[in-house]
Design a protein around this motif. Sequence first.
Motif, PDB file in Angstrom:
ATOM      1  N   HIS A 105      39.064  19.906 -25.736  1.00 39.14           N
ATOM      2  CA  HIS A 105      39.383  18.768 -24.886  1.00 39.14           C
ATOM      3  C   HIS A 105      38.491  18.616 -23.497  1.00 39.14           C
ATOM      4  O   HIS A 105      38.049  19.598 -23.177  1.00 39.14           O
ATOM      5  CB  HIS A 105      40.980  18.482 -24.447  1.00 39.14           C
ATOM      6  CG  HIS A 105      42.085  18.603 -25.350  1.00 39.14           C
ATOM      7  ND1 HIS A 105      42.122  19.617 -26.164  1.00 39.14           N
ATOM      8  CD2 HIS A 105      42.514  17.450 -25.846  1.00 39.14           C
ATOM      9  CE1 HIS A 105      43.285  19.411 -27.098  1.00 39.14           C
ATOM     10  NE2 HIS A 105      43.335  18.214 -27.216  1.00 39.14           N
ATOM     11  N   PRO A 106      38.233  17.455 -23.209  1.00 40.23           N
ATOM     12  CA  PRO A 106      37.440  17.281 -21.933  1.00 40.23           C
ATOM     13  C   PRO A 106      37.850  17.961 -20.631  1.00 40.23           C
ATOM     14  O   PRO A 106      38.897  18.259 -20.363  1.00 40.23           O
ATOM     15  CB  PRO A 106      37.464  15.880 -21.511  1.00 40.23           C
ATOM     16  CG  PRO A 106      37.852  15.345 -22.824  1.00 40.23           C
ATOM     17  CD  PRO A 106      38.697  16.137 -23.701  1.00 40.23           C
ATOM     18  N   LEU A 107      36.796  19.015 -20.200  1.00 43.16           N
ATOM     19  CA  LEU A 107      37.511  19.648 -19.050  1.00 43.16           C
ATOM     20  C   LEU A 107      37.206  18.840 -17.723  1.00 43.16           C
ATOM     21  O   LEU A 107      36.381  17.886 -17.517  1.00 43.16           O
ATOM     22  CB  LEU A 107      36.203  20.928 -19.127  1.00 43.16           C
ATOM     23  CG  LEU A 107      36.466  21.832 -20.325  1.00 43.16           C
ATOM     24  CD1 LEU A 107      35.212  22.890 -20.170  1.00 43.16           C
ATOM     25  CD2 LEU A 107      37.924  22.564 -20.151  1.00 43.16           C
ATOM     26  N   PRO A 108      38.186  19.164 -16.742  1.00 40.92           N
ATOM     27  CA  PRO A 108      38.273  18.248 -15.619  1.00 40.92           C
ATOM     28  C   PRO A 108      37.265  18.638 -14.405  1.00 40.92           C
ATOM     29  O   PRO A 108      37.044  17.771 -13.756  1.00 40.92           O
ATOM     30  CB  PRO A 108      39.726  18.829 -14.895  1.00 40.92           C
ATOM     31  CG  PRO A 108      39.820  20.252 -15.584  1.00 40.92           C
ATOM     32  CD  PRO A 108      39.212  20.135 -16.914  1.00 40.92           C
ATOM     33  N   VAL A 109      36.392  19.677 -14.604  1.00 43.00           N
ATOM     34  CA  VAL A 109      35.371  20.403 -13.581  1.00 43.00           C
ATOM     35  C   VAL A 109      34.205  20.767 -14.345  1.00 43.00           C
ATOM     36  O   VAL A 109      34.159  21.131 -15.153  1.00 43.00           O
ATOM     37  CB  VAL A 109      35.963  21.350 -12.732  1.00 43.00           C
ATOM     38  CG1 VAL A 109      35.024  21.847 -11.707  1.00 43.00           C
ATOM     39  CG2 VAL A 109      37.099  20.789 -12.030  1.00 43.00           C
ATOM     40  N   PRO A 110      32.953  20.242 -13.751  1.00 43.41           N
ATOM     41  CA  PRO A 110      31.869  20.740 -14.665  1.00 43.41           C
ATOM     42  C   PRO A 110      31.632  22.252 -14.386  1.00 43.41           C
ATOM     43  O   PRO A 110      32.225  22.935 -13.409  1.00 43.41           O
ATOM     44  CB  PRO A 110      30.553  20.271 -13.705  1.00 43.41           C
ATOM     45  CG  PRO A 110      31.388  19.836 -12.391  1.00 43.41           C
ATOM     46  CD  PRO A 110      32.777  19.695 -12.618  1.00 43.41           C
ATOM     47  N   PRO A 111      30.773  23.100 -15.133  1.00 36.16           N
ATOM     48  CA  PRO A 111      30.762  24.530 -15.020  1.00 36.16           C
ATOM     49  C   PRO A 111      29.997  24.824 -13.914  1.00 36.16           C
ATOM     50  O   PRO A 111      29.169  24.109 -13.217  1.00 36.16           O
ATOM     51  CB  PRO A 111      29.848  24.900 -16.306  1.00 36.16           C
ATOM     52  CG  PRO A 111      29.041  23.636 -16.873  1.00 36.16           C
ATOM     53  CD  PRO A 111      29.985  22.569 -16.162  1.00 36.16           C
ATOM     54  N   PRO A 112      30.117  26.132 -13.264  1.00 29.36           N
ATOM     55  CA  PRO A 112      29.275  26.687 -12.134  1.00 29.36           C
ATOM     56  C   PRO A 112      27.808  26.780 -12.555  1.00 29.36           C
ATOM     57  O   PRO A 112      27.396  27.180 -13.892  1.00 29.36           O
ATOM     58  CB  PRO A 112      29.925  27.957 -11.930  1.00 29.36           C
ATOM     59  CG  PRO A 112      30.524  28.383 -12.849  1.00 29.36           C
ATOM     60  CD  PRO A 112      31.030  27.090 -13.813  1.00 29.36           C
ATOM     61  N   THR A 113      27.043  26.885 -11.557  1.00 26.66           N
ATOM     62  CA  THR A 113      25.468  27.173 -11.838  1.00 26.66           C
ATOM     63  C   THR A 113      25.169  28.382 -10.929  1.00 26.66           C
ATOM     64  O   THR A 113      26.008  28.985 -10.202  1.00 26.66           O
ATOM     65  CB  THR A 113      24.601  26.064 -11.526  1.00 26.66           C
ATOM     66  OG1 THR A 113      24.701  25.665  -9.969  1.00 26.66           O
ATOM     67  CG2 THR A 113      25.250  24.702 -12.469  1.00 26.66           C
ATOM     68  N   SER A 114      24.000  28.662 -11.320  1.00 24.30           N
ATOM     69  CA  SER A 114      23.410  29.988 -10.575  1.00 24.30           C
ATOM     70  C   SER A 114      23.463  29.823  -8.847  1.00 24.30           C
ATOM     71  O   SER A 114      23.796  30.615  -8.284  1.00 24.30           O
ATOM     72  CB  SER A 114      22.084  30.364 -10.693  1.00 24.30           C
ATOM     73  OG  SER A 114      21.982  30.587 -12.146  1.00 24.30           O
ATOM     74  N   ARG A 115      23.350  28.311  -8.673  1.00 29.99           N
ATOM     75  CA  ARG A 115      23.341  28.163  -7.329  1.00 29.99           C
ATOM     76  C   ARG A 115      24.733  28.333  -6.655  1.00 29.99           C
ATOM     77  O   ARG A 115      24.898  28.725  -5.311  1.00 29.99           O
ATOM     78  CB  ARG A 115      22.972  26.415  -6.896  1.00 29.99           C
ATOM     79  CG  ARG A 115      22.854  26.105  -5.575  1.00 29.99           C
ATOM     80  CD  ARG A 115      22.378  24.716  -5.586  1.00 29.99           C
ATOM     81  NE  ARG A 115      22.941  23.772  -6.352  1.00 29.99           N
ATOM     82  CZ  ARG A 115      22.645  23.220  -7.567  1.00 29.99           C
ATOM     83  NH1 ARG A 115      21.455  23.489  -8.108  1.00 29.99           N
ATOM     84  NH2 ARG A 115      23.587  22.508  -8.043  1.00 29.99           N
ATOM     85  N   ASP A 116      25.757  28.178  -7.304  1.00 31.45           N
ATOM     86  CA  ASP A 116      27.269  28.564  -6.874  1.00 31.45           C
ATOM     87  C   ASP A 116      27.350  29.995  -6.450  1.00 31.45           C
ATOM     88  O   ASP A 116      28.584  30.016  -5.858  1.00 31.45           O
ATOM     89  CB  ASP A 116      28.088  27.884  -7.954  1.00 31.45           C
ATOM     90  CG  ASP A 116      28.139  26.345  -8.143  1.00 31.45           C
ATOM     91  OD1 ASP A 116      27.981  25.719  -7.232  1.00 31.45           O
ATOM     92  OD2 ASP A 116      27.850  26.022  -9.126  1.00 31.45           O
TER      93      ASP A 116
END
Length: 202
Positions: free
Chosen positions: A186-197
């Motif tokens: 199902h659609p996720l409410p928050v985008p995934p983390p990136t290396s910058r995070d």
Amino acid sequence: MIRADAARNRRLLLDAAAAEFAENGMDVSIARIAARAGVGKGTVFRHFDSKEQLVTAIFCDQLDGLAATGTGLLEAEDPGAALLAFMTAGVELTAADRSFCQVTAEMSRSDPAVRAASDRLAGVAESLADRARRAGVVRPDVTGHDIVLLLGAAAQAALPVGDAVPGLWRRYLAMIFDGLRAEAAHPLPVPPPTSRDFAPQP
């Protein structure tokens, strides 16, 4: 070039320290680690300036070992089974080593060597996830960083009763992997983390 005896002592120290930290936590003394490795305390400090430097070397060694396991799975015939095998190896390592999660939380953002090893691991995880995504095995929005972060989730879920129920983490890993399957998405409410995070915060 490092001498053979020095390389052997360094390996003995890394293995002894990793075993001590896994069994007894991060507060074990350098003297105890040296005794387990069969060397003197002076040998420890010839290889590592501080206990923190020793911990960094062990953690990077563990991350690179897990990355090597993942790399070996990139040619597996079944991309879903390969991703699950990688996650199983990662959770097994985390569950067996009391220091692993602690060091991850304390060092992954601040230490350049740990961050570099973490990035290498995330890259391998992304390659495995990409194969599984393209095969339609896992949801299209799962990333390598998601996979790496989820390794700690199964171990943490089992932690309160892990000693009483050995291998309980496998139950939670199975639940997590089922949640990654494409048919459950199902659609996720928050985008995934990136290396910058994962970089140190100002």
